[in-house]
Design a protein around this motif. Sequence first.
Motif, short mmCIF file in Angstrom:
data_model
loop_
_atom_site.label_atom_id
_atom_site.label_comp_id
_atom_site.label_asym_id
_atom_site.label_seq_id
_atom_site.Cartn_x
_atom_site.Cartn_y
_atom_site.Cartn_z
N VAL A 1 9.69 -9.38 -10.79
CA VAL A 1 9.80 -10.30 -11.40
C VAL A 1 8.88 -10.96 -12.37
CG1 VAL A 1 11.72 -10.39 -9.66
CG2 VAL A 1 9.69 -11.68 -9.39
N GLN A 2 7.42 -11.15 -12.40
CA GLN A 2 6.34 -11.07 -13.06
C GLN A 2 5.82 -11.22 -13.83
OE1 GLN A 2 4.76 -14.96 -11.60
NE2 GLN A 2 3.64 -14.73 -12.34
N GLY A 3 5.13 -10.55 -14.88
CA GLY A 3 4.12 -9.48 -14.95
C GLY A 3 3.03 -9.00 -14.43
N GLN A 4 2.08 -8.60 -14.32
CA GLN A 4 1.44 -7.90 -13.57
C GLN A 4 0.42 -8.28 -14.39
OE1 GLN A 4 3.49 -5.65 -14.99
NE2 GLN A 4 2.03 -4.07 -16.47
N PRO A 5 -0.93 -8.73 -13.25
CA PRO A 5 -2.54 -9.52 -13.92
C PRO A 5 -2.84 -8.34 -15.04
CG PRO A 5 -2.54 -8.82 -11.44
CD PRO A 5 -0.91 -7.85 -12.00
N LYS B 1 0.85 -0.95 -0.19
CA LYS B 1 0.28 -0.11 -0.17
C LYS B 1 1.10 1.09 -0.15
CE LYS B 1 -0.52 -0.18 4.99
NZ LYS B 1 -2.00 -0.29 5.95
N PRO B 2 -0.02 2.28 -0.30
CA PRO B 2 1.23 3.73 -0.87
C PRO B 2 1.19 4.18 0.60
CG PRO B 2 -1.06 4.07 -1.65
CD PRO B 2 -0.65 2.04 -1.45
N MET B 3 1.86 4.73 0.87
CA MET B 3 2.37 5.98 2.35
C MET B 3 2.57 7.71 1.82
SD MET B 3 5.26 4.24 4.36
CE MET B 3 5.66 5.30 5.06
N GLY B 4 2.63 8.52 3.38
CA GLY B 4 2.99 9.71 2.68
C GLY B 4 1.92 10.66 2.34
N LYS B 5 2.82 11.89 2.50
CA LYS B 5 1.17 13.13 2.13
C LYS B 5 1.02 12.95 0.74
CE LYS B 5 2.20 16.29 5.54
NZ LYS B 5 2.45 17.32 6.25
N ALA B 6 2.25 12.53 -0.16
CA ALA B 6 1.94 12.53 -1.63
C ALA B 6 1.71 11.68 -2.21
CB ALA B 6 3.03 12.87 -2.07
N ILE C 1 1.32 -2.41 -5.94
CA ILE C 1 0.59 -2.48 -5.35
C ILE C 1 -0.94 -3.76 -6.52
CG2 ILE C 1 -2.20 -1.52 -4.67
CD1 ILE C 1 -0.57 1.26 -4.46
N GLN C 2 -0.74 -4.08 -7.33
CA GLN C 2 -1.83 -5.24 -8.20
C GLN C 2 -1.19 -6.22 -7.90
OE1 GLN C 2 -4.15 -4.00 -9.95
NE2 GLN C 2 -3.87 -1.73 -8.97
#
Length: 775
Positions: A567-571, A497-502, A534-535
């Motif tokens: 290391v592996q393609g995203q869905p 998950k992302p974090m930080g104000k931006a 994230i995906q």
Amino acid sequence: MFSSRNQWKFIQNDNNEQIDELVKQTKTPRLVVSLLFERGYDSAEKINRFLKPELEMLYDPFLLHDMQKACDRIKKAITSGEKITVYGDYDADGLTSTSIMYEALLQLGADVQYYIPDRFKDGYGPNLEVYKKLISEGTRLIVTVDNGVSGNEAVNYAQQQGVDVVITDHHEMPAELPHAFAIVHPRHPDSSYPFSDLSGAGVAFKTATALLEEVPPEMLDLAAIGTVADIVSLTDENRVIVSAGLKVLQNTERVGLLSLYHEAGVEQNKITAETIGFGLAPRLNALGRLESGALGVELLTTFDDQRAQEIAQHVQQLNVKRQELVNEITAAALKKVENESQQHAVNLVVGSNWHEGVLGIVASRLVEATGKPTLVLNANEETGAAKGSGRSIAAFNLFAALDGHRDQLLSFGGHYMACGLTIAIEKQDEVQQILDDEAAKQNISAAPQPVLEIADKIDLTNFHLDDLDKIEMLAPFGQDNQRPVFAFTNFKVKLAKPMGKANNHLRLNLENSKGGLVSAVYFGIDQDKLGQIIQDPKHVEFVGYPDKNVWQNKTSLQVKIEDLRLVQGQPELQVFDQRVNKLTVNMFKKPGVYAFFEKKILAQVKQYMSVDSKAIVLSKQGEKVRAKDLYLIDCPNDLRDLQLSLNTVEAQKIHLVFYPKNDVSKAGMPDRAQFGNLYRFVLSHHELNLSRDGAKIAKHLGVSKELMIFMFQVFFEVGFVKIENGLVTGVPSTQHVNLKETSSYHSRRLQIRTQQILLHSKSADLINWVKEQSV
């Protein structure tokens, strides 16, 4: 899928017997000995000297070139009452150097003042006009700190006027040195000082040691700050200075530093080299970048508590402003680089109205973002000059690239990895060509991927906080003594998950083989990479180092990620949470399919869409929607409408915007008392003008206007009110009616449930829900 920034190279250790012997001799944990052995510490003596730095290990300062000559001249000036000016620099190294020399001369009874050049008026190093002014005001000896070897014109002028100049410096030495009275420099060609990588503060500290005829422990705090701030090698003599200096910083009574600690949120007893590098030095640097660095020397040397507090607060304010400027200019500079039609091996970015004091930081940001050497300049149309800074990569010697082309530059100075320069605006194309030609000569296009050495593997199931103490034996960490980087085993990535104000940092939740949880964080990640991880968090690989995370007085193990790769393609389907409370023009500039539930909203924004985009109204009949990028712009009133649409979507990426024209979930549903109050009010007040008096009526009833209008809709549906010519009048009724069974009530309840899920659920939960509906 994306690759790592560096080539990961595991250290092959085939010296087990020798390491085992060194472990016995030094009585040091094997991990520590193994790490030191790979860094060249291959004897018990070397290891012990590294692990136990003592002040007795400092070299004789008189081994430095011209040190005896410099001390004799300074002491002569003190004895004869000559006025001395310490001429410093405006960065953290320069401010601490100046403070060290100033305090040493005061202790010796000198008539001494200091001068910190103004970055914008005076520039870096000796300035002829300033030297003239100082001499005219009675200065008879100038002692430079953290500058001087490139100041031929000013230094030579002073010597010609009978004013001696003693240079103490550490910067790159030009082919022609100034004719100073003395030049104290660890890399002077006519000396063989045992350690060549002192900072400006380090050279000033050595000079103070020679003048005072003993090591001044009270100045070690300043020397440590300057040494870490200037990113010189934290080995040998610098390791001694910083190790001892950190202890002084943890116990210092300098009121200026104590005030700075308070403003920066620094815990004094926990100060490390990282605290200096990321907490103290940037704040001191902010003074010289935005205003005058002279306040920094006053802060570091004052005995006045109130004055120290005032300056420290001002420093904090400037640092916040500096951060804002850096973010703003970096965004503009990156846009210029992206829009550059011709590809260059070196970025030369010229803008206008850019604050020159932060351009070095901006250049560093662009190097990180593009992987290319970068020069960022501010063009002043009045002077016709563009001035700024450059930062480089390991494969490109920036100083060597420009040093032979000074005839094309108005001013220039620097070293291998960084420079400051001024060019004529009209020479921009010529300088860009020079940089590209030099890049070709240095063959940076064929430079191999930088190597990141991986010290070992760490089993996250069996590694504990106590094990960190072993690694910390190698501290202080910094240039040439980096924290060891490890690979990690025995864990699963449970969530990203992302974090930080931006939202520009990444947090990974890891679970070890025993079910224990450990977090891993990566700072400053590219948004595209963040989205991919994230995906597909299960396929991310990373290397980094273990660290402590203190939160609410609880300490836990945490991994700081240094480099990562997918290391592996995203869905096939990617979903991005881009929820907003307001629609802006820029949101519709990217090509894609923009989907709406309400035609009115589509009509309002369609004119702002790219010509490559398509706008559609999602159909309740479940028509197929095909797109590479699908943007769901507004929030539906009924979750089932979205579910039906998602079942028919064929998209690679879905962007969830979900703009709520009216967020009814915050107001919720009216209760029975609110319905009753409104009904009694309309029965006693005839022909209400809601368009004119609606806000007043709602305030009187203690509800929002939006909620009141909804209740009127329910009343109208059951016949409790009538509307004629836009005026509302209550209708008396004795009939019992269940308002919750009205279609208006039912629709609002659906809308609230929909908005609770789409507007207020956690990002990860929403993304997973959308993916499930799209299967």
